[in-house]
Design a protein around this motif. Structure first.
Motif, PDB file in Angstrom:
ATOM      1  N   THR A 447      16.736   7.382  34.951  1.00  0.00           N
ATOM      2  CA  THR A 447      17.511   6.207  35.627  1.00  0.00           C
ATOM      3  C   THR A 447      17.638   6.741  36.885  1.00  0.00           C
ATOM      4  O   THR A 447      17.527   7.412  37.155  1.00  0.00           O
ATOM      5  N   ALA A 448      17.622   5.941  37.900  1.00  0.00           N
ATOM      6  CA  ALA A 448      17.492   5.353  39.091  1.00  0.00           C
ATOM      7  C   ALA A 448      18.967   5.112  39.718  1.00  0.00           C
ATOM      8  O   ALA A 448      19.677   5.293  40.339  1.00  0.00           O
ATOM      9  N   ASN A 449      19.858   5.305  38.743  1.00  0.00           N
ATOM     10  CA  ASN A 449      21.190   4.098  38.601  1.00  0.00           C
ATOM     11  C   ASN A 449      22.146   5.100  37.504  1.00  0.00           C
ATOM     12  O   ASN A 449      22.761   5.698  36.632  1.00  0.00           O
ATOM     13  N   GLY A 450      23.069   6.309  38.576  1.00  0.00           N
ATOM     14  CA  GLY A 450      23.752   7.494  37.579  1.00  0.00           C
ATOM     15  C   GLY A 450      24.836   6.840  36.532  1.00  0.00           C
ATOM     16  O   GLY A 450      25.510   7.890  35.948  1.00  0.00           O
ATOM     17  N   PHE A 451      24.990   5.001  36.984  1.00  0.00           N
ATOM     18  CA  PHE A 451      25.721   4.723  35.759  1.00  0.00           C
ATOM     19  C   PHE A 451      25.273   4.984  34.105  1.00  0.00           C
ATOM     20  O   PHE A 451      26.004   4.645  33.743  1.00  0.00           O
ATOM     21  N   SER A 452      23.934   4.820  34.294  1.00  0.00           N
ATOM     22  CA  SER A 452      23.647   5.215  33.036  1.00  0.00           C
ATOM     23  C   SER A 452      23.535   6.410  32.441  1.00  0.00           C
ATOM     24  O   SER A 452      22.165   6.604  31.836  1.00  0.00           O
ATOM     25  N   GLY A 453      23.391   7.083  33.098  1.00  0.00           N
ATOM     26  CA  GLY A 453      23.313   9.026  33.044  1.00  0.00           C
ATOM     27  C   GLY A 453      24.377   9.402  32.441  1.00  0.00           C
ATOM     28  O   GLY A 453      25.326   8.976  31.862  1.00  0.00           O
ATOM     29  N   ARG A 454      23.870  10.994  32.249  1.00  0.00           N
ATOM     30  CA  ARG A 454      25.204  11.817  32.101  1.00  0.00           C
ATOM     31  C   ARG A 454      26.713  10.971  32.641  1.00  0.00           C
ATOM     32  O   ARG A 454      27.970  11.577  31.850  1.00  0.00           O
ATOM     33  N   ALA A 455      26.739  10.489  33.513  1.00  0.00           N
ATOM     34  CA  ALA A 455      27.904  10.582  34.070  1.00  0.00           C
ATOM     35  C   ALA A 455      29.172   9.214  33.239  1.00  0.00           C
ATOM     36  O   ALA A 455      30.775   9.161  33.491  1.00  0.00           O
ATOM     37  N   SER A 456      28.305   8.705  32.723  1.00  0.00           N
ATOM     38  CA  SER A 456      29.057   7.482  31.448  1.00  0.00           C
ATOM     39  C   SER A 456      28.982   8.308  29.923  1.00  0.00           C
ATOM     40  O   SER A 456      29.097   7.313  28.856  1.00  0.00           O
ATOM     41  N   ASN A 457      28.181   9.388  29.841  1.00  0.00           N
ATOM     42  CA  ASN A 457      27.806   9.767  28.398  1.00  0.00           C
ATOM     43  C   ASN A 457      26.177   8.775  27.774  1.00  0.00           C
ATOM     44  O   ASN A 457      27.021   9.942  26.316  1.00  0.00           O
ATOM     45  N   LEU A 458      25.683   8.829  28.434  1.00  0.00           N
ATOM     46  CA  LEU A 458      24.539   7.976  27.938  1.00  0.00           C
ATOM     47  C   LEU A 458      23.551   8.689  27.576  1.00  0.00           C
ATOM     48  O   LEU A 458      22.280   8.395  27.210  1.00  0.00           O
ATOM     49  N   HIS A 459      23.947  10.554  27.741  1.00  0.00           N
ATOM     50  CA  HIS A 459      22.952  11.465  27.389  1.00  0.00           C
ATOM     51  C   HIS A 459      22.628  12.172  25.870  1.00  0.00           C
ATOM     52  O   HIS A 459      21.957  11.920  25.844  1.00  0.00           O
ATOM     53  N   GLN A 460      23.943  10.908  25.634  1.00  0.00           N
ATOM     54  CA  GLN A 460      24.097  11.055  24.239  1.00  0.00           C
ATOM     55  C   GLN A 460      22.927  10.858  23.236  1.00  0.00           C
ATOM     56  O   GLN A 460      22.344   9.326  23.397  1.00  0.00           O
ATOM     57  N   GLY A 461      21.799  11.395  22.005  1.00  0.00           N
ATOM     58  CA  GLY A 461      21.071  11.414  21.829  1.00  0.00           C
ATOM     59  C   GLY A 461      19.575  11.643  22.797  1.00  0.00           C
ATOM     60  O   GLY A 461      18.261  11.319  22.013  1.00  0.00           O
ATOM     61  N   MET A 462      19.461  11.930  23.934  1.00  0.00           N
ATOM     62  CA  MET A 462      18.167  12.252  24.763  1.00  0.00           C
ATOM     63  C   MET A 462      17.585  13.608  24.680  1.00  0.00           C
ATOM     64  O   MET A 462      18.721  14.169  24.798  1.00  0.00           O
ATOM     65  N   GLU A 463      16.671  13.557  24.469  1.00  0.00           N
ATOM     66  CA  GLU A 463      16.246  15.389  24.066  1.00  0.00           C
ATOM     67  C   GLU A 463      15.701  15.352  25.686  1.00  0.00           C
ATOM     68  O   GLU A 463      15.766  16.639  26.075  1.00  0.00           O
TER      69      GLU A 463
END
Length: 808
Positions: A447-463
């Motif tokens: 992602t180029a937007n930090g809101f869609s990564g671990r700052a929002s817990n959206l890394h869940q399920g990503m290897e």
């Protein structure tokens, strides 16, 4: 939530199985297809999931840090720390830094002058202190040359510092640990200025005994080997962390045609050697001499197919205790088919891969596939022609922080609780990536937007997940123009993972402000002197924007008029750039599709193209996004392409919600939809052969809730609901003169320009009642908090959740 399992076996039965979830769930129903020749070996074995059963040997003693970064106050003549703001008589007394607060935002400060070139990231801060009153202690850091403390306090009043810990006020000193790594990635250069709010109340006494910064290398040197979410240069992986001369031995059942896939990395400056043994063979020996970078490795284990073997990960270092990261180590079966629930679709085969492509801030009405006069996205149009295009998809939020978690977890913002900058998706939520991970897919995100990564817990399920800080763009190019860099990162990964089931989430921000794209797209529609004219006008506008504190730093129409700038000319110039940035990002879709074609899987890959929200160009007087629920922000594109299963050339006119995306993707590939996902599958609208379940239309609802820092803004909360081609907007606690309800003919007036509430009171009343019902329903679906979801888990399970960053 993540499966604590090694990936499901290829689909062979339909029934109830027992798996262990990190959030404590156990028995679930998994629907899988029947198969006449069951295969007992898993299509993927992830060693991070098998770590609890691994045998460890050679574990070294804890390694003391070379130079702990700690401040004590034994020298009254050189305290180093100062009372910067809101503190009376800060001084050293009895080996403590003492004082009394005079404001609710007191700030203590110290400037670091050495060790600022360390690229390692800060793990935590440990403060030993006594405070007489208050509820929270907070920390912040700055890498700037100087700090304006007054401005810092003003900003902290609007945006409270996120790094915090509850206080235990009283007469005794307490040790406070403030987690940093789970919140932000801060390197040593970003800790030049260390800022401490000892309490959040005035008239409180404090005594600071010590302050210590603990960086990741020091932290890992003191704990046992284990699993964690580890990043190197902001590229993160599920990882096993070991310390030389440690050996971790796993017993693994290899599948047919196996391959070991992983990445290696270290934070050590001296050489570290990684050795992998499979059975009696050393299949890899690799020495790394460059820290803070991943080195990807693929090892063919075909000569050991279908055997039970011992896999050993061994680490050697020039110093005992040297740290090594084994990033997302997984044994995959090349050519395997993933699990699926497809008894009602004879002859169905799940796709080889699934690719989600998100263009941030993209208005539907600026795509030629949706009727725009400029050819801004010819490759998106080709995706639509080869598949199905939804003509009326509605986002549930008007900015990324709210919209993307809603899309990927299929939950309404009211249910998942996300509306503040610091909010995270609760661990109890089920993300789309988690479903694919559990089904045996390789999962990759960027992602180029930090809101869609671990700052929002959206890394869940990503290897594997690449955060914005990992991207490198050419000098002079704004980091938001990211599609080219992201696709550059994705294509090599596809080369090494195309022969196993895969899931990709690619989030680029090219259409986002600042709009000016890189050459030659800046003059695709824009004038050659546009930048010069824009800068000249911004000199006039900037003082007004700063005075009014405009969201996103973009002007409202009234600002342009006050500054003597022609609004129409200003908008034309920005839209020229916006369209050019969209065209630049679209070119990267062509590269992606060419790679899928070259790999021979283009027709067997489900590609989903969409946006999270749109953008306002003074449509209702404002700029940027957020702050309202009008059509220019919520009407987004949605396209599905999978030639092997989805008939080409379809256009679906029904109004649908974007939180339907996740259930639709799962349904299309034959996976069960998790219970906590709220949306419905759109597959019944796609003319798929053999798919019999029906579509049930329901209202499309969107939300806007003010953040804490916006409570004094000239707008309030807002909700919208679309029913039977009517759109009702409800303004809540609006400080201005806005009506409580606005009504628009959604089909005829998609950008909500003509309010017809006064002419249709009965429609307003009916839709208002529908909105009340929806709100009660969404509130009843509120996700459990992390504390509720993890109740009853033992210490080891909780630590595993924390190590992966899912809970704090």
């Amino acid at each position: 939530m993540i499966l604590h399992a090694s990936g499901l076996t290829p689909t062979h039965y339909r029934g109830r199985i027992t798996v262990t979830f990190f959030n404590g769930k156990r028995d679930i129903t998994v629907a899988v297809a029947a198969c006449s020749n069951p295969v007992e070996r898993p299509i993927v074995t992830r060693l991070v999931d098998e770590f609890d059963s691994a045998t460890l040997a050679g574990t070294p003693a804890s390694r003391a840090p070379d130079e702990p970064i700690e401040w004590r106050f034994d020298d009254a003549d050189n305290p180093q720390w100062t009372a910067a703001l809101g503190v009376d008589s800060g001084r050293v007394r009895d080996a403590r830094f003492v004082g009394r607060t005079t404001a609710t935002l007191p700030i203590l400060h110290v400037e670091r002058t050495t060790g600022l070139d360390d690229p390692d990231i800060l793990h935590e801060v440990v403060v030993r202190a006594r405070v007489s009153a208050g509820s929270e202690m907070r920390m912040s850091f700055s890498g700037s040359d100087e700090v304006n403390f007054e401005r810092l306090a003003e900003r902290a009043a609007e945006f409270p510092w996120q790094l915090s810990t509850p206080l235990v006020p009283g007469e005794d000193a307490q040790s406070y640990t403030i987690n940093v790594a789970g919140q932000r990635s801060i390197t040593a250069s970003g800790t030049r200025h260390v800022l401490l709010q000892p309490t959040d109340v005035a008239d409180a006494d404090f005594e600071i005994e010590s302050v210590r910064l603990v960086f990741r290398k020091e932290h890992l040197s003191t704990i046992s080997a284990g699993v964690g979410w580890q990043g190197l240069s902001e590229s993160y992986r599920e990882s096993i962390v070991t310390r030389a001369p440690e050996r971790a031995r796993f017993t693994v059942s290899l599948p047919a045609d196996p391959v070991l896939d992983l990445a290696l990395g270290t934070v050590e400056e001296l050489p570290v050697t990684f050795r992998i043994e499979v059975g009696d063979d050393v299949v890899l020996r690799r020495t790394l001499t460059t820290p803070h970078r991943w080195e990807e490795v693929t090892i063919d284990l075909g000569h050991l197919a279908n055997q039970d073997v011992a896999v050993t990960l061994a680490l050697e270092g020039r110093e005992e205790g040297a740290i090594g990261f084994w990033g997302a180590p997984a044994i995959r079966s090349r050519g395997a088919t993933a699990a699926g629930a497809v008894e009602d679709r004879p002859g169905f085969h799940p796709p080889r891969g699934v690719v989600l492509v998100l263009f941030d801030t993209l208005r539907k009405d600026h795509l030629n596939a949706y009727g725009y006069e400029r050819e801004t996205a010819p490759n998106v149009a080709r995706l639509a022609a080869d598949g199905v295009m939804f003509s009326d998809a509605i986002a549930q939020g008007a900015w990324t922080k709210v919209s993307v978690p809603s899309i990927l977890s299929s939950t309404y913002p009211t249910s998942n609780g996300i509306y503040e900058l610091a909010h995270k998706l609760p661990a109890a939520a089920d993300t789309l990536a988690e479903s694919f991970r559990a089904a045996g897919y390789a999962t990759w995100g960027a992602t180029a937007n930090g809101f869609s990564g671990r700052a929002s817990n959206l890394h869940q399920g990503m290897e594997v997940f690449h955060e914005p800080g990992s991207l490198v763009v050419p000098e002079g190019q704004h980091r938001s123009k990211s599609a080219r860099a992201l696709v550059d990162r994705l294509l090599p990964w596809l080369d090494s993972h195309a022969d196993a089931p895969f899931f990709v989430f690619l989030h680029t921000t090219d259409p986002h402000s600042p709009y000016q794209p890189y050459r030659p797209y800046d003059t695709f529609w824009g004038e050659a002197d546009a930048k010069q004219r824009h800068d000249e006008e911004m000199e006039k506008i900037r003082p007004i924007i700063d005075r009014e504190e405009r969201t996103g730093g973009l002007p409202h129409r009234e600002d342009l008029i006050e500054a003597g700038v022609d609004p129409e000319a200003y908008d034309r110039r920005e839209l020229d750039w916006y369209d050019g940035a969209t065209r630049a990002a679209d070119a990267e879709i062509e590269r992606l599709m060419e790679k899928l074609e070259a790999l021979g899987i283009a027709d067997d890959t489900l590609v989903v193209f969409f946006s999270d929200h749109g953008e306002e160009f003074r449509d209702h007087g404002g700029g940027f996004h957020e702050e309202n629920v009008y059509g220019e922000l919520l009407n987004v594109p949605l396209v599905f392409r999978w030639p092997a299963a989805i008939p080409a050339g379809q256009v679906v006119d029904q109004t649908v919600e974007m939180l339907n995306l996740a259930p639709t993707v799962l349904d299309l590939v034959g996976l069960a939809t998790p219970e906590r996902m709220t949306g419905e599958s759109l597959a019944p609208l796609l003319s798929l052969d053999g798919l019999e379940h029906s579509w049930r239309a329901r209202p499309a609802v969107s939300e806007w809730r003010r953040r804490t820092d916006q409570l004094d803004a000239p707008f309030g909360d807002a909700y919208s609901i679309i029913v039977d081609d009517w759109k009702l907007i409800r303004n809540v606690n609006h400080p201005g003169d806005a009506a409580e309800h606005e009504l628009y003919s959604h089909a005829a007036d998609p950008l909500d320009q003509q309010d017809v509430a006064g002419d249709n009171p009965e429609v307003v009343e009916r839709l208002s009642g529908e909105l009340d019902k929806w709100l009660a329903w969404a509130e009843s679906l509120e996700l459990p908090t992390d504390a509720e979801a993890t109740e009853g888990l033992d210490a080891a399970e909780l630590e595993r959740l924390r190590s992966l960053g899912y809970i704090q």
